[in-house]
Design an enzyme around this catalytic site. Sequence first.
Site, mmCIF file in Angstrom:
data_model
loop_
_atom_site.group_PDB
_atom_site.id
_atom_site.type_symbol
_atom_site.label_atom_id
_atom_site.label_comp_id
_atom_site.label_asym_id
_atom_site.label_seq_id
_atom_site.Cartn_x
_atom_site.Cartn_y
_atom_site.Cartn_z
ATOM 1 N N CYS A 157 0.782 -1.045 0.009
ATOM 2 C CA CYS A 157 0.044 -0.059 0.005
ATOM 3 C C CYS A 157 1.022 0.705 -0.161
ATOM 4 O O CYS A 157 0.418 2.167 -0.394
ATOM 5 C CB CYS A 157 -0.640 0.392 1.048
ATOM 6 S SG CYS A 157 -2.041 -1.454 0.607
HETATM 7 C C1 LIG Z 1 -11.862 -4.051 7.271
HETATM 8 C C2 LIG Z 1 -12.638 -3.566 8.453
HETATM 9 C C3 LIG Z 1 -13.686 -2.638 7.045
HETATM 10 C C4 LIG Z 1 -13.568 -4.612 8.837
HETATM 11 O O1 LIG Z 1 -14.463 -3.258 10.027
HETATM 12 P P1 LIG Z 1 -14.646 -3.868 11.274
HETATM 13 O O2 LIG Z 1 -15.507 -2.543 11.482
HETATM 14 O O3 LIG Z 1 -12.940 -4.021 12.345
HETATM 15 O O4 LIG Z 1 -15.243 -4.884 11.167
HETATM 16 P P2 LIG Z 1 -15.226 -6.959 11.940
HETATM 17 O O5 LIG Z 1 -13.516 -7.153 10.889
HETATM 18 O O6 LIG Z 1 -14.424 -6.419 13.785
HETATM 19 O O7 LIG Z 1 -16.197 -7.366 12.128
HETATM 20 C C5 LIG Z 1 -17.387 -6.806 12.806
HETATM 21 C C6 LIG Z 1 -18.367 -8.016 12.421
HETATM 22 O O8 LIG Z 1 -19.156 -8.167 10.949
HETATM 23 C C7 LIG Z 1 -18.866 -8.881 10.684
HETATM 24 N N1 LIG Z 1 -18.214 -8.883 9.108
HETATM 25 C C8 LIG Z 1 -17.118 -8.468 8.734
HETATM 26 N N2 LIG Z 1 -17.596 -8.699 7.222
HETATM 27 C C9 LIG Z 1 -19.062 -8.812 6.875
HETATM 28 C C10 LIG Z 1 -19.610 -8.199 5.887
HETATM 29 N N3 LIG Z 1 -19.128 -8.313 4.749
HETATM 30 N N4 LIG Z 1 -21.013 -8.389 5.727
HETATM 31 C C11 LIG Z 1 -21.444 -8.108 6.900
HETATM 32 N N5 LIG Z 1 -20.552 -8.664 8.234
HETATM 33 C C12 LIG Z 1 -19.685 -8.913 8.327
HETATM 34 C C13 LIG Z 1 -17.384 -9.610 11.109
HETATM 35 O O9 LIG Z 1 -17.174 -11.201 10.704
HETATM 36 C C14 LIG Z 1 -17.843 -9.519 12.606
HETATM 37 O O10 LIG Z 1 -18.739 -10.428 12.907
HETATM 38 P P3 LIG Z 1 -18.350 -10.610 14.437
HETATM 39 O O11 LIG Z 1 -18.258 -9.731 15.577
HETATM 40 O O12 LIG Z 1 -19.286 -11.506 14.624
HETATM 41 O O13 LIG Z 1 -16.818 -12.049 14.373
HETATM 42 C C15 LIG Z 1 -11.777 -2.311 9.124
HETATM 43 O O14 LIG Z 1 -11.199 -3.310 9.987
HETATM 44 C C16 LIG Z 1 -10.500 -2.073 8.397
HETATM 45 O O15 LIG Z 1 -10.987 -1.546 7.528
HETATM 46 N N6 LIG Z 1 -9.364 -2.573 9.040
HETATM 47 C C17 LIG Z 1 -8.174 -1.331 8.227
HETATM 48 C C18 LIG Z 1 -7.854 -2.071 7.490
HETATM 49 C C19 LIG Z 1 -6.751 -1.403 6.276
HETATM 50 O O16 LIG Z 1 -7.136 -0.281 6.106
HETATM 51 N N7 LIG Z 1 -5.822 -2.757 5.918
HETATM 52 C C20 LIG Z 1 -5.431 -2.048 4.519
HETATM 53 C C21 LIG Z 1 -4.964 -3.057 3.249
HETATM 54 S S1 LIG Z 1 -4.263 -2.315 2.818
#
Ligand SMILES: CC(C)(COP(=O)(O)OP(=O)(O)OC[C@H]1O[C@@H](n2cnc3c(N)ncnc32)[C@H](O)[C@@H]1OP(=O)(O)O)[C@@H](O)C(=O)NCCC(=O)NCCS
Length: 374
Positions: A157
């Site tokens: 990234c």
């Molecule tokens: C990936 C991201 C959007 C996920 O959002 P989050 O708020 O952290 O969500 P979580 O992963 O904690 O998931 C929360 C819940 O939603 C669920 N969930 C995940 N994806 C889902 C989807 N597509 N639809 C519905 N529910 C979903 C999870 O399974 C979890 O369920 P649980 O509480 O029963 O375990 C977020 O963590 C993020 O962007 N992090 C930074 C990552 C990043 O920038 N990476 C860089 C890549 S280069």
Amino acid sequence: MSKKILISGVGLWTPEHVITNEELVDSYNAYADKYNAENAAEIDAGNVVAKPHSSAEFIQKASGIKQRYIYRKDGALDVDRMRPLIPERTDEELSHQAEIAVVAAKKALAAANKKPEDIDAVIVSCAYTQRAYPAVAIEVQHELGISGFAFDMLVACSAATFGMHRAYEMVAAGNARAVLVINPELVSPQVNYTDRDSHFIFGDVATATVVESEETANAEHVFDILSTKAVTRFSNNIRSNFGYMSRAHDADPYGADKLFHQEGRKVFKEVCPMAAEHIETHLQQHDLAPADVRRWWLHQANINMNLLIAKRLLGREATADEAPIVLDRYANTASAGSVIAFALHHDDLQRGDVGVLCSFGAGYSIGSLVVQKR
Ligand SMILES: CC(C)(COP(=O)(O)OP(=O)(O)OC[C@H]1O[C@@H](n2cnc3c(N)ncnc32)[C@H](O)[C@@H]1OP(=O)(O)O)[C@@H](O)C(=O)NCCC(=O)NCCS
């Protein structure tokens, strides 16, 4: 350093195909239902975990993403395929990644008022290159008719900002008059469209910038690079194990761990403070405070990350004018996000205005440039 180094042009190529959250979720949910029906006995026996449904509302709330662009839409939403269908090209044809790189590069050259003969080096810097060699950068160099040298760089990234750092150093050292840095982020082939945690994250795009010295610059919108700053710290929280070793490992070269996967929560918690501290320290090198920054072209992975980082820096929320968001439309485009933001939101700045370009992500890696409108 006596001569000033600057960004004199930026180019953006946006694919014509869009996938909305709703389309993506409909396809994934149909795939999950099919998977669960086919594996019902094993799921009931507790040997296989059922695939949960995805939700468009979750995606928008958790990430800020509403849609993403994709190079080839065919296949990506097909429940029997779940990956884009991109026909292989012969060695004699321009490769897919070079093609999109060339479009962005030509736009950057036009914006910088430069011709191929004005450029001495080409860097293709992105999260994935489509082959090991010859370098995609050398193919692009050939296609554009540029002399000098070219090479590929992979820094996930932060590839775009790290590539601009190298360009800055090459111009400063006198090894190149002007450098073309291109970020053909063709990420859709690496997205696991069968994984609800990550199927929504990425989109395809290509960006390019021209970095040159003040001695040759003659473009309309030019930004002095006051300095560049980079940091890396090893983490497995964002990882892709795809690579040439799979053939010897006797492992499935397309297994889930060979595609993008992450611990999103941990990334969020660990990278936000790192990025905020990095930017603050970088600004201090120029006796600048966050309040002195007119525009933030931040990495575009997650809106909540950007809001948090801006709040840490400014002590308040940043306005859309101060820290433009493009990820609602483009999603996470690996290293290109901050450059898209720059491409779309730079020509209104006034002489003397300071801006920060900053990326953060896998590695971990953070790269920033403090720039000033000339
Ligand atoms: C990936 C991201 C959007 C996920 O959002 P989050 O708020 O952290 O969500 P979580 O992963 O904690 O998931 C929360 C819940 O939603 C669920 N969930 C995940 N994806 C889902 C989807 N597509 N639809 C519905 N529910 C979903 C999870 O399974 C979890 O369920 P649980 O509480 O029963 O375990 C977020 O963590 C993020 O962007 N992090 C930074 C990552 C990043 O920038 N990476 C860089 C890549 S280069």
